[in-house]
Motif scaffolding. Structure first.
Motif, PDB file in Angstrom:
ATOM      1  N   ILE A  82       0.827  -1.216   0.000  1.00  0.00           N
ATOM      2  CA  ILE A  82       0.000   0.000   0.000  1.00  0.00           C
ATOM      3  C   ILE A  82       0.860   1.264   0.000  1.00  0.00           C
ATOM      4  N   PRO A  83       1.926   1.356   0.801  1.00  0.00           N
ATOM      5  CA  PRO A  83       2.723   2.590   0.780  1.00  0.00           C
ATOM      6  C   PRO A  83       3.265   2.922  -0.606  1.00  0.00           C
ATOM      7  N   LEU A  84       3.766   1.946  -1.351  1.00  0.00           N
ATOM      8  CA  LEU A  84       4.302   2.247  -2.680  1.00  0.00           C
ATOM      9  C   LEU A  84       3.172   2.650  -3.624  1.00  0.00           C
ATOM     10  N   ALA A  85       2.027   1.956  -3.508  1.00  0.00           N
ATOM     11  CA  ALA A  85       0.870   2.337  -4.322  1.00  0.00           C
ATOM     12  C   ALA A  85       0.488   3.787  -4.037  1.00  0.00           C
ATOM     13  N   ALA A  86       0.493   4.160  -2.750  1.00  0.00           N
ATOM     14  CA  ALA A  86       0.138   5.532  -2.370  1.00  0.00           C
ATOM     15  C   ALA A  86       1.150   6.514  -2.926  1.00  0.00           C
ATOM     16  N   ALA A  87       2.441   6.160  -2.849  1.00  0.00           N
ATOM     17  CA  ALA A  87       3.479   7.054  -3.359  1.00  0.00           C
ATOM     18  C   ALA A  87       3.323   7.249  -4.870  1.00  0.00           C
ATOM     19  N   PHE A  88       2.972   6.153  -5.564  1.00  0.00           N
ATOM     20  CA  PHE A  88       2.729   6.278  -7.009  1.00  0.00           C
ATOM     21  C   PHE A  88       1.520   7.188  -7.285  1.00  0.00           C
ATOM     22  N   SER A  89       0.501   7.123  -6.434  1.00  0.00           N
ATOM     23  CA  SER A  89      -0.686   7.965  -6.638  1.00  0.00           C
ATOM     24  C   SER A  89      -0.377   9.429  -6.430  1.00  0.00           C
ATOM     25  N   VAL A  90       0.662   9.703  -5.641  1.00  0.00           N
ATOM     26  CA  VAL A  90       1.015  11.110  -5.392  1.00  0.00           C
ATOM     27  C   VAL A  90       1.638  11.721  -6.649  1.00  0.00           C
ATOM     28  N   VAL A  91       2.282  10.874  -7.479  1.00  0.00           N
ATOM     29  CA  VAL A  91       2.988  11.396  -8.658  1.00  0.00           C
ATOM     30  C   VAL A  91       2.072  12.239  -9.558  1.00  0.00           C
ATOM     31  N   PRO A  92       0.880  11.735  -9.970  1.00  0.00           N
ATOM     32  CA  PRO A  92       0.018  12.565 -10.825  1.00  0.00           C
ATOM     33  C   PRO A  92      -0.369  13.882 -10.170  1.00  0.00           C
ATOM     34  N   ILE A  93      -0.615  13.847  -8.833  1.00  0.00           N
ATOM     35  CA  ILE A  93      -1.007  15.086  -8.147  1.00  0.00           C
ATOM     36  C   ILE A  93       0.116  16.114  -8.264  1.00  0.00           C
ATOM     37  N   VAL A  94       1.354  15.665  -8.043  1.00  0.00           N
ATOM     38  CA  VAL A  94       2.504  16.573  -8.127  1.00  0.00           C
ATOM     39  C   VAL A  94       2.675  17.070  -9.565  1.00  0.00           C
ATOM     40  N   LEU A  95       2.554  16.137 -10.527  1.00  0.00           N
ATOM     41  CA  LEU A  95       2.739  16.533 -11.931  1.00  0.00           C
ATOM     42  C   LEU A  95       1.696  17.566 -12.354  1.00  0.00           C
ATOM     43  N   ILE A  96       0.423  17.361 -11.944  1.00  0.00           N
ATOM     44  CA  ILE A  96      -0.629  18.320 -12.294  1.00  0.00           C
ATOM     45  C   ILE A  96      -0.340  19.669 -11.651  1.00  0.00           C
ATOM     46  N   GLY A  97       0.158  19.632 -10.401  1.00  0.00           N
ATOM     47  CA  GLY A  97       0.509  20.875  -9.718  1.00  0.00           C
ATOM     48  C   GLY A  97       1.575  21.631 -10.489  1.00  0.00           C
ATOM     49  N   ILE A  98       2.607  20.908 -10.926  1.00  0.00           N
ATOM     50  CA  ILE A  98       3.686  21.537 -11.702  1.00  0.00           C
ATOM     51  C   ILE A  98       3.124  22.088 -13.010  1.00  0.00           C
ATOM     52  N   TYR A  99       2.270  21.270 -13.655  1.00  0.00           N
ATOM     53  CA  TYR A  99       1.696  21.683 -14.931  1.00  0.00           C
ATOM     54  C   TYR A  99       0.901  22.978 -14.778  1.00  0.00           C
ATOM     55  N   LEU A 100       0.065  23.042 -13.721  1.00  0.00           N
ATOM     56  CA  LEU A 100      -0.759  24.241 -13.506  1.00  0.00           C
ATOM     57  C   LEU A 100       0.118  25.461 -13.239  1.00  0.00           C
ATOM     58  N   ALA A 101       1.188  25.263 -12.465  1.00  0.00           N
ATOM     59  CA  ALA A 101       2.078  26.383 -12.161  1.00  0.00           C
ATOM     60  C   ALA A 101       2.729  26.899 -13.446  1.00  0.00           C
ATOM     61  N   LEU A 102       3.151  25.960 -14.319  1.00  0.00           N
ATOM     62  CA  LEU A 102       3.768  26.367 -15.588  1.00  0.00           C
ATOM     63  C   LEU A 102       2.745  27.078 -16.476  1.00  0.00           C
ATOM     64  N   ALA A 103       1.521  26.530 -16.536  1.00  0.00           N
ATOM     65  CA  ALA A 103       0.487  27.132 -17.374  1.00  0.00           C
ATOM     66  C   ALA A 103       0.182  28.547 -16.896  1.00  0.00           C
ATOM     67  N   ARG A 104       0.145  28.713 -15.568  1.00  0.00           N
ATOM     68  CA  ARG A 104      -0.139  30.019 -15.007  1.00  0.00           C
ATOM     69  C   ARG A 104       0.964  31.005 -15.351  1.00  0.00           C
ATOM     70  N   ARG A 105       2.221  30.527 -15.234  1.00  0.00           N
ATOM     71  CA  ARG A 105       3.345  31.397 -15.539  1.00  0.00           C
ATOM     72  C   ARG A 105       3.337  31.785 -17.025  1.00  0.00           C
ATOM     73  N   ALA A 106       2.901  30.853 -17.893  1.00  0.00           N
ATOM     74  CA  ALA A 106       2.845  31.134 -19.326  1.00  0.00           C
ATOM     75  C   ALA A 106       1.670  32.045 -19.675  1.00  0.00           C
ATOM     76  N   GLY A 107       0.836  32.386 -18.673  1.00  0.00           N
ATOM     77  CA  GLY A 107      -0.251  33.329 -18.919  1.00  0.00           C
ATOM     78  C   GLY A 107      -1.533  32.693 -19.403  1.00  0.00           C
ATOM     79  N   ALA A 108      -1.695  31.358 -19.163  1.00  0.00           N
ATOM     80  CA  ALA A 108      -2.887  30.673 -19.656  1.00  0.00           C
ATOM     81  C   ALA A 108      -4.157  31.192 -18.997  1.00  0.00           C
ATOM     82  N   PHE A 109      -4.025  31.766 -17.795  1.00  0.00           N
ATOM     83  CA  PHE A 109      -5.236  32.195 -17.085  1.00  0.00           C
ATOM     84  C   PHE A 109      -5.392  33.713 -17.080  1.00  0.00           C
TER      85      PHE A 109
END
Lengths: 313, 329
Positions: A283-310
């Protein structure tokens, strides 16, 4: 009495209505509390429970979870080349699917939002949403048959004399494979098909809100259609593209059925989560893998915001 | 001299609705030219035909003597000030103003210099860094004007640009626009449904109705010599008597019923429907015995001495010289 003439509702109901009419903030909060409680406990609660699990680790000898905070599981995720490969492979697919979905969706959304009228518009909205009402599994297995070596797509390409082109495409390193149904290219096609409605709808909604006058003004000021697209239309539709890409990106990152039914044998994040929390019991490794998409989406949103998407919001 | 804009028998239909129906006219360089008419009369379509947002179904549009009937807007040397300003919400004010220069690949320092110069011209020198959403209606109007003028167009098209402003601001902007036009010497084509605006600002006015030109002339000619019943009614709300001639309300005298007609005057009796106080003048609406509704306006000083109560009998009279004969529709 004049006032009595309006007293159509019963007396207690009127009193209650009047009470809330005078305290509108109270009414808003009372309506908000039940869904917030449900959302907070069921959704956020389980999410945080999952996140907490990722800071535990499994005891290698007893194969039981040790409830002590540690970064051991994350170290395992980030240092083992096989795990990193899975993260990279899934991210690359998610990025490719998102870009392709945006490119395919934009002309359709543009037609729906700015040209289609009346029945045509209704037809397009229903046609875009129709696949979302069909069983997900049926569609995935249908695609496996369509893409198979003896499937209809190969047959059509053969009839058109394009089987050489398909063979060349399947020989390409990285995306190829023995057949479309067992290649990353085939998986990519299925992903794009599956998530396309989630891109079309927000982009169409964003384009509906772009006043036609702004496009006229751009042309009036000397901008060619391509300049108007890059400088006015796309920036104003960007919040919709960003919303759609969050869907396509996160759905691809989390999916475990499409990679296991169609495509090359390499693991994806979703499959890994499914396997680790099920058969492997980690379960811990499964949970750690589930965190990856959350982090990636966070990074993606930050980049999109910096690029002026919003900026247009 | 070549006309700045020429329409030759231009036609534009949307489905079964003919918005512009065989219209011909010419606008001289440097002219302040107004297109006046009710909504749906074809005036805005004519403006869009000049800008290139619409292309004619028949006939020819010429700019500076060159046929542009198939030329897209981005290849025409005209610029438009839109009714709702159409400022780009995702750009700063300065970026809005320099947009036309930037898409033509003018160097950045030059863009900046000319943009700031234009903002100074419309008295918004300090607003360059702001977003359009942070501006008032009048300020947005000025930015739209600067954004069009920075391209040094030969013709500036204005589509009811003052419609959304309050009365005081509108009058200020009228003066400013007229001053700007005189100073820059650019041809202004001004679309409005406000006859007062058209009369006070223009060198010439064209009156549209149902896709056709009713009359084209100087403001004085349009007001004093309306050619048709429509023009008489639309510009200054003249009375149309028996469908044959027009009489302006200010030329109609009001007297007690039975009083003798002045020398050489037309006299007609009727019943007061209502009167309205309008500040400097009072307005009578009188139903005549042959069932025509006639409106007379008298200065408020004189009005106090006259019958005002609805239902009272009065005599209306006007000099024959004030009867304007009308062409049949």
């Amino acid at each position: 009495m004049a006032a009595a003439a309006f007293a159509t509702a019963s007396r207690p109901l009127r009193a209650a209505s009047t009470f809330f009419f005078r305290r509108q903030a109270l009414a808003v909060y009372l309506l908000l509390v039940p869904p917030l409680l449900w959302f907070g406990t069921v959704y956020l609660g389980s999410l945080f429970a999952l996140l907490a699990q990722s800071f535990y680790a499994i005891d290698e000898f007893t194969a039981t979870v040790v409830p002590r905070l540690t970064l051991k599981t994350y170290a395992q995720l980030l240092t083992q080349p096989a795990n990193l490969d899975i993260v990279l492979r899934t991210s690359e697919m998610a990025i490719a699917v998102t870009i392709a979905a945006a490119v395919v969706a934009f002309p359709i959304a543009n037609y729906m939002a700015r040209y289609a009228r009346g029945r045509m518009k209704a037809f397009f909205y229903v046609a875009v949403m129709l696949p979302m009402w069909t069983s997900y599994l049926v569609k995935v297995y249908a695609w496996r048959l369509i893409l198979a070596k003896e499937g209809i797509l190969s047959w059509c390409l053969g009839a058109l004399g394009l089987d050489g082109a398909l063979a060349a495409l399947l020989r390409a390193p990285g995306i190829g494979g023995p057949s479309l149904s067992s290649s990353y290219l085939g998986m990519f096609i299925v992903f794009v098909y599956m998530w396309l409605p989630y891109m079309i709808l927000p982009v169409a909604a964003a384009l509906e809100r772009v006043p036609a006058n702004l496009l006229s003004a751009s042309a009036d000021l000397g901008a060619r259609p391509s300049q108007t697209f890059w400088r006015v239309m796309l920036p104003l539709a960007m919040p919709g593209v960003a919303a759609g890409s969050i869907f396509t990106f996160s759905l691809t990152l989390g999916d475990y059925i499409i990679p296991s039914v169609v495509g090359a044998p390499g693991y994806f994040i979703g499959m890994m989560v499914y396997q680790q929390q099920g058969t492997a019991g980690n379960i811990p490794l499964a949970a750690a893998f589930s965190v990856v998409p959350i982090v990636l989406i966070g990074i993606y949103l930050a980049l999109a915001r910096r690029a002026g998407a919003f900026d247009a919001l | 001299m070549t006309a700045a804009i020429e329409f030759h028998d231009v036609r534009r239909a949307f489905g079964t609705i003919v918005a512009v129906d065989g219209v011909s006219f010419a606008i001289e360089p440097g002219e302040f030219f107004s297109m006046l008419g009710p909504s749906g009369s074809g005036k805005t379509t004519c403006l869009r035909l000049i800008a290139g947002f619409e292309l004619p179904d028949g006939g020819q549009v010429r700019l500076d003597g060159i046929d542009v009937s198939a030329t897209p807007p981005y290849e025409r040397n005209v610029n438009t000030v839109f009714q709702d300003y159409a400022l780009f919400p995702h750009m700063s004010v300065l970026d809005n103003v320099t947009y036309g220069l930037r898409v033509r690949r003018v160097a950045a320092p030059e863009c900046r210099r000319r943009g700031e110069e234009m903002l100074a011209l419309v008295k918004l020198a300090d607003a360059g860094a702001r977003r359009p959403a942070q501006l008032s209606g009048g300020q947005k109007q000025r930015v739209a004007l600067a954004r069009a003028l920075v391209n040094q167009p030969k013709v500036l098209l204005l589509d009811e640009p003052l419609g959304a402003l309050d009365l005081k601001l509108r009058e200020e902007m009228q003066l400013e626009l007229r001053g700007l036009q005189r100073r820059l010497g650019i041809t202004f084509v001004y679309v409005t449904h406000d006859q007062g605006e058209a009369l006070s600002m223009s060198d010439r006015v064209v009156v549209f109705n149902r896709g056709r030109i009713e009359q084209l002339g100087s403001p004085q000619a349009i007001y004093a010599q309306p050619r048709t019943a429509f023009v008489a009614g639309f510009v200054g709300a003249a009375n149309v008597i028996d469908g044959r001639y027009a009489v302006r309300g200010e030329h109609i005298g009001v007297a007690p019923a039975g009083s003798p007609a002045p020398e050489g005057a037309v006299r007609i009796e009727g019943t007061i429907v209502d009167t309205q106080y309008q500040g400097a003048v009072r307005r009578w609406q009188v139903r005549t015995d042959d069932d025509q509704l006639i409106t007379a306006t008298r200065p408020e000083g004189e009005a106090n001495t006259l019958h005002r109560e609805p239902g009272a009998r009065v005599a209306l009279s006007w000099a024959r010289a004030h009867q304007i004969p009308l062409a049949a529709d």
